[in-house]
Write a protein that holds these residues in place. Structure first.
Motif, PDB file in Angstrom:
ATOM      1  N   VAL A  97      -1.697  60.943 -52.570  1.00 58.62           N
ATOM      2  CA  VAL A  97      -1.807  60.826 -51.116  1.00 58.62           C
ATOM      3  C   VAL A  97      -1.854  59.349 -50.723  1.00 58.62           C
ATOM      4  O   VAL A  97      -1.166  58.910 -49.788  1.00 58.62           O
ATOM      5  CB  VAL A  97      -3.064  61.573 -50.622  1.00 58.62           C
ATOM      6  N   VAL A 129      -6.934  64.254 -45.792  1.00 59.33           N
ATOM      7  CA  VAL A 129      -6.236  63.066 -46.298  1.00 59.33           C
ATOM      8  C   VAL A 129      -7.214  62.180 -47.070  1.00 59.33           C
ATOM      9  O   VAL A 129      -6.883  61.651 -48.142  1.00 59.33           O
ATOM     10  CB  VAL A 129      -5.571  62.291 -45.135  1.00 59.33           C
ATOM     11  N   TRP A 133      -7.412  61.778 -51.377  1.00 57.38           N
ATOM     12  CA  TRP A 133      -6.787  60.455 -51.378  1.00 57.38           C
ATOM     13  C   TRP A 133      -6.126  60.114 -52.715  1.00 57.38           C
ATOM     14  O   TRP A 133      -5.020  59.563 -52.740  1.00 57.38           O
ATOM     15  CB  TRP A 133      -7.853  59.425 -51.026  1.00 57.38           C
ATOM     16  N   ALA A 137       0.236  64.466 -54.198  1.00 55.99           N
ATOM     17  CA  ALA A 137       0.553  65.138 -52.932  1.00 55.99           C
ATOM     18  C   ALA A 137       1.151  66.524 -53.153  1.00 55.99           C
ATOM     19  O   ALA A 137       0.979  67.420 -52.331  1.00 55.99           O
ATOM     20  CB  ALA A 137       1.507  64.279 -52.109  1.00 55.99           C
ATOM     21  N   LYS A 145      -0.319  69.207 -46.667  1.00 55.90           N
ATOM     22  CA  LYS A 145       0.907  68.410 -46.714  1.00 55.90           C
ATOM     23  C   LYS A 145       1.360  68.039 -45.304  1.00 55.90           C
ATOM     24  O   LYS A 145       1.822  66.914 -45.065  1.00 55.90           O
ATOM     25  CB  LYS A 145       2.016  69.173 -47.436  1.00 55.90           C
ATOM     26  N   LEU A 148      -0.755  65.255 -44.104  1.00 57.80           N
ATOM     27  CA  LEU A 148      -0.332  64.004 -44.740  1.00 57.80           C
ATOM     28  C   LEU A 148       0.941  63.481 -44.099  1.00 57.80           C
ATOM     29  O   LEU A 148       1.068  62.261 -43.854  1.00 57.80           O
ATOM     30  CB  LEU A 148      -0.129  64.218 -46.242  1.00 57.80           C
ATOM     31  N   SER A 151       0.045  61.954 -40.872  1.00 56.74           N
ATOM     32  CA  SER A 151      -0.739  60.736 -41.129  1.00 56.74           C
ATOM     33  C   SER A 151       0.148  59.571 -41.523  1.00 56.74           C
ATOM     34  O   SER A 151      -0.062  58.432 -41.083  1.00 56.74           O
ATOM     35  CB  SER A 151      -1.770  61.001 -42.228  1.00 56.74           C
ATOM     36  N   ARG A 152       1.148  59.838 -42.362  1.00 56.49           N
ATOM     37  CA  ARG A 152       2.083  58.775 -42.742  1.00 56.49           C
ATOM     38  C   ARG A 152       2.822  58.236 -41.522  1.00 56.49           C
ATOM     39  O   ARG A 152       3.054  57.030 -41.402  1.00 56.49           O
ATOM     40  CB  ARG A 152       3.116  59.303 -43.751  1.00 56.49           C
TER      41      ARG A 152
END
Length: 241
Positions: A97, A129, A133, A137, A145, A148, A151-152
């Motif tokens: 992650v 997340v 960490w 992933a 997922k 994540l 978040s990215r």
């Protein structure tokens, strides 16, 4: 400054021999969450991919604020503050992650260089997340997922967040978490364009709505108006709520 952050005017898109978009007119107002709805195959994903330059418009114009982005490459569009979360999420399964986040944080070469305040804000939006960490992933659940992936997209400040079907395949509790997170993102000033199939998700979040059919926008207006008009829902989306 234009009131609309994103504007599509008469956009056509061909993919090989197929004519997918037939003159799409769409506006995404600044600071609002716009839902893009429609039946499967209506052209929603093609619209998002055309905005991002993944597929080139064959006619028409796309503007971000006052800048014409119709012919820009995907990296150029991303550099203007546009983030895109595709339907398949695009997670690097073999990376942790943390490594996935670091790849998205273009201004950081190490995780310690990611803006700490922003990272803590993301952890509050999506606790999974932080919890996972250092985990691969690929081991995350579908909902984790998706968290994540979003978040990215927001690990660095963005003007426009474009997300394709964020609630697809998610459990109701995770959907509620996602709705809360997108609400907070909107409150922070991020302009959001969401493609959705889940109408309950859409009506809880959307400020504006555009409905696609056969590669065109066939309805645009306030989400509240569509949410309160069952006959219009039936006509546009085939819904019986």
């Amino acid at each position: 400054m234009s009131a609309n952050l994103l504007t599509l005017s008469g956009v056509h898109t061909h993919i090989a021999a197929y004519h997918i978009l037939h003159g799409v007119d769409l506006v995404v107002p600044r600071g609002q969450l716009t839902m893009l709805l429609g039946r499967n195959g209506a052209g929603k994903t093609t619209t998002l991919r055309t905005v991002m330059g993944l597929w080139q418009a064959s006619a028409g114009r796309i503007t971000l604020g006052d800048q014409d982005i119709t012919r820009l490459s995907t990296p150029q569009i991303a550099s203007l503050g546009v983030a895109y979360v595709p339907e398949n999420m695009g997670i690097f399964a073999d990376l942790t992650v943390k490594e996935n986040m670091l790849l998205a944080a273009r201004s950081a070469q190490r995780a310690s260089q990611i803006d700490e305040a922003r990272l803590q804000w993301i952890f509050k939006l999506f606790p999974a997340v932080e919890k996972f960490w250092n985990h691969p992933a690929g081991k995350l659940s579908g909902g984790q997922k998706q968290m994540l992936a979003v978040s990215r997209a927001i690990v660095e400040p963005r003007e426009l967040l474009i997300v394709d079907e964020p609630s697809k395949g998610l459990a109701p509790a995770i959907i509620n978490n996602m709705i809360e997170a997108f609400g907070q993102l909107k409150a922070s000033g991020v302009t959001i364009l969401l493609v959705e199939q889940n109408f309950n998700f859409a009506k809880r979040l959307g400020d504006r709505v555009a409905v696609m059919d056969n590669g065109q926008i066939v309805h645009a207006g306030a989400m509240k108006e569509l949410a309160e008009d069952e006959s219009l829902q039936q006509k546009l989306l085939g819904l019986a709520l």
